[in-house]
Design a protein around this motif. Structure first.
Motif, PDB file in Angstrom:
ATOM      1  N   VAL A   1       0.833  -1.211   0.000  1.00  0.00           N
ATOM      2  CA  VAL A   1       0.000   0.000   0.000  1.00  0.00           C
ATOM      3  C   VAL A   1       0.865   1.257   0.000  1.00  0.00           C
ATOM      4  O   VAL A   1       0.579   2.221  -0.731  1.00  0.00           O
ATOM      5  CB  VAL A   1      -0.959  -0.011   1.204  1.00  0.00           C
ATOM      6  CG1 VAL A   1      -1.767   1.288   1.255  1.00  0.00           C
ATOM      7  CG2 VAL A   1      -1.898  -1.202   1.124  1.00  0.00           C
ATOM      8  N   THR A   2       1.925   1.289   0.806  1.00  0.00           N
ATOM      9  CA  THR A   2       2.783   2.468   0.831  1.00  0.00           C
ATOM     10  C   THR A   2       3.493   2.669  -0.509  1.00  0.00           C
ATOM     11  O   THR A   2       3.732   3.806  -0.917  1.00  0.00           O
ATOM     12  CB  THR A   2       3.824   2.366   1.954  1.00  0.00           C
ATOM     13  OG1 THR A   2       4.543   1.126   1.831  1.00  0.00           O
ATOM     14  CG2 THR A   2       3.174   2.429   3.311  1.00  0.00           C
ATOM     15  N   SER A   3       3.793   1.587  -1.205  1.00  0.00           N
ATOM     16  CA  SER A   3       4.407   1.718  -2.533  1.00  0.00           C
ATOM     17  C   SER A   3       3.440   2.363  -3.517  1.00  0.00           C
ATOM     18  O   SER A   3       3.811   3.253  -4.299  1.00  0.00           O
ATOM     19  CB  SER A   3       4.844   0.347  -3.050  1.00  0.00           C
ATOM     20  OG  SER A   3       5.802  -0.242  -2.198  1.00  0.00           O
ATOM     21  N   VAL A   4       2.172   1.960  -3.471  1.00  0.00           N
ATOM     22  CA  VAL A   4       1.160   2.564  -4.337  1.00  0.00           C
ATOM     23  C   VAL A   4       0.986   4.043  -3.993  1.00  0.00           C
ATOM     24  O   VAL A   4       0.894   4.905  -4.881  1.00  0.00           O
ATOM     25  CB  VAL A   4      -0.175   1.813  -4.209  1.00  0.00           C
ATOM     26  CG1 VAL A   4      -1.283   2.542  -4.965  1.00  0.00           C
ATOM     27  CG2 VAL A   4      -0.033   0.392  -4.743  1.00  0.00           C
ATOM     28  N   LEU A   5       0.952   4.359  -2.712  1.00  0.00           N
ATOM     29  CA  LEU A   5       0.817   5.757  -2.302  1.00  0.00           C
ATOM     30  C   LEU A   5       2.032   6.581  -2.733  1.00  0.00           C
ATOM     31  O   LEU A   5       1.894   7.747  -3.105  1.00  0.00           O
ATOM     32  CB  LEU A   5       0.647   5.840  -0.785  1.00  0.00           C
ATOM     33  CG  LEU A   5      -0.651   5.267  -0.218  1.00  0.00           C
ATOM     34  CD1 LEU A   5      -0.661   5.375   1.300  1.00  0.00           C
ATOM     35  CD2 LEU A   5      -1.860   5.985  -0.807  1.00  0.00           C
ATOM     36  N   GLY A   6       3.206   5.974  -2.689  1.00  0.00           N
ATOM     37  CA  GLY A   6       4.404   6.683  -3.138  1.00  0.00           C
ATOM     38  C   GLY A   6       4.354   7.013  -4.621  1.00  0.00           C
ATOM     39  O   GLY A   6       4.757   8.099  -5.043  1.00  0.00           O
ATOM     40  N   ILE A   7       3.851   6.075  -5.422  1.00  0.00           N
ATOM     41  CA  ILE A   7       3.699   6.335  -6.857  1.00  0.00           C
ATOM     42  C   ILE A   7       2.682   7.456  -7.084  1.00  0.00           C
ATOM     43  O   ILE A   7       2.899   8.375  -7.891  1.00  0.00           O
ATOM     44  CB  ILE A   7       3.270   5.050  -7.588  1.00  0.00           C
ATOM     45  CG1 ILE A   7       4.381   3.991  -7.492  1.00  0.00           C
ATOM     46  CG2 ILE A   7       2.939   5.336  -9.047  1.00  0.00           C
ATOM     47  CD1 ILE A   7       3.978   2.626  -8.024  1.00  0.00           C
ATOM     48  N   GLY A   8       1.563   7.395  -6.358  1.00  0.00           N
ATOM     49  CA  GLY A   8       0.571   8.464  -6.475  1.00  0.00           C
ATOM     50  C   GLY A   8       1.124   9.810  -6.071  1.00  0.00           C
ATOM     51  O   GLY A   8       0.844  10.838  -6.718  1.00  0.00           O
ATOM     52  N   GLN A   9       1.929   9.841  -5.013  1.00  0.00           N
ATOM     53  CA  GLN A   9       2.537  11.094  -4.578  1.00  0.00           C
ATOM     54  C   GLN A   9       3.435  11.680  -5.665  1.00  0.00           C
ATOM     55  O   GLN A   9       3.452  12.896  -5.893  1.00  0.00           O
ATOM     56  CB  GLN A   9       3.345  10.871  -3.301  1.00  0.00           C
ATOM     57  CG  GLN A   9       4.073  12.126  -2.811  1.00  0.00           C
ATOM     58  CD  GLN A   9       4.961  11.844  -1.614  1.00  0.00           C
ATOM     59  OE1 GLN A   9       4.882  10.773  -1.008  1.00  0.00           O
ATOM     60  NE2 GLN A   9       5.805  12.789  -1.269  1.00  0.00           N
TER      61      GLN A   9
END
Length: 282
Positions: free
Chosen positions: A259-267
């Motif tokens: 989940v944090t990896s997906v959020l990092g890409i979105g950021q």
């Protein structure tokens, strides 16, 4: 009349090719990089081949119903806390920048208090609010707040203090000339803030806000101490029954990493959107 000998013009020497630029050979860096790759490969092989990790158990519980329910609650709690935290934090930032000394002092005191106390202590205080204040305005508070409500209130108040500083820093990063130009056009304070200041401040707000979002996602794991069935608590319930502690902790870890990896890409894409037209845009 004597004839004059005309000397033919001498041909210019051929131009020499420009010197070839050869990059400096950094053998030490390549040796260090090779050593790092070897160590990473050895660590990966050790993790994969170590039977103590019980990867078959990890695969069995990774998409189990209880774990997915805990993951859903974690995502819901993270999203709600971030929205409420930034709404309250934006209000606090505006009050902090107000010309009224009372409003400035109240906002500063809020930020100071909630940034100075650990989030676990705040959650435990809210969880025991019925002991501190059995009645508030005639309302019985002993069983008023459940664990999920306590988690939302405690995390929101905590995140709002940090969000206030993020928003305040973003507002202060906007050039003063932009605000003066908006004032010269006769725009009111609210329109100046919403149309001029905040859109430009987002370039400075988004990076720390993205870090806060990821931190909040991981920080929600602390609500397991008040029996909120988030992702971590759901895995704890399973390994308390099966005694398979390591593989269940790996299940929670892998979900947090995903989940944090997906959020990092979105950021990254949100930052690129708000950085359009600047020299640092990628």
């Amino acid at each position: 009349m004597s004839a004059t000998l005309v000397k033919p013009p001498s041909s210019a020497p051929p131009a020499e090719p420009p010197p070839r630029i050869v990059p400096t050979r950094r053998a030490g860096q390549w040796v260090a990089a090779g050593a790092v790759l070897v160590l990473l490969a050895l660590a990966l092989v050790s993790v994969v081949r170590n039977k103590a990790f019980q990867w078959d158990v990890v695969a069995e519980y990774f998409t189990s119903a209880s774990v997915l329910r805990g993951l859903g609650l974690t995502l819901w709690l993270t999203a709600l806390v971030m929205v409420l935290g930034f709404v309250l934090g934006t209000l606090l930032a505006v009050l902090r920048l107000s010309a009224n000394p009372v409003l400035r002092a109240a906002s500063w005191g809020y930020v100071w208090f909630f940034r100075s106390t650990p989030i676990l202590v705040q959650l435990l205080f809210w969880f025991n609010i019925g002991v501190l204040y059995p009645q508030i305005l005639g309302v019985n508070t002993v069983n008023l707040l459940g664990p999920v409500a306590v988690a939302v209130i405690g995390l929101t108040l905590h995140e709002a203090a940090h969000a206030a500083e993020v928003v305040r820093g973003g507002i202060l990063s906007v050039d003063r000339g932009q605000i003066e130009a908006a004032e010269s056009l006769g725009l009111g304070r609210w329109r100046r803030l919403s149309r001029i200041v905040l859109p430009q401040a987002m370039r400075a707000i988004v990076p720390p806000a993205g870090n806060m979002l990821i931190g909040t996602l991981k920080g929600t794991s602390i609500v397991s101490v008040i029996a909120v069935q988030d992702l971590l608590y759901s895995t704890q319930l399973i390994y308390h029954r099966t005694y398979e502690v390591v593989p269940l902790l790996l299940v929670a870890t892998l979900w947090y990493v995903a989940v944090t990896s997906v959020l990092g890409i979105g950021q990254y894409y949100v930052e690129r959107h708000f950085a359009r037209g600047t020299a640092g845009a990628r």
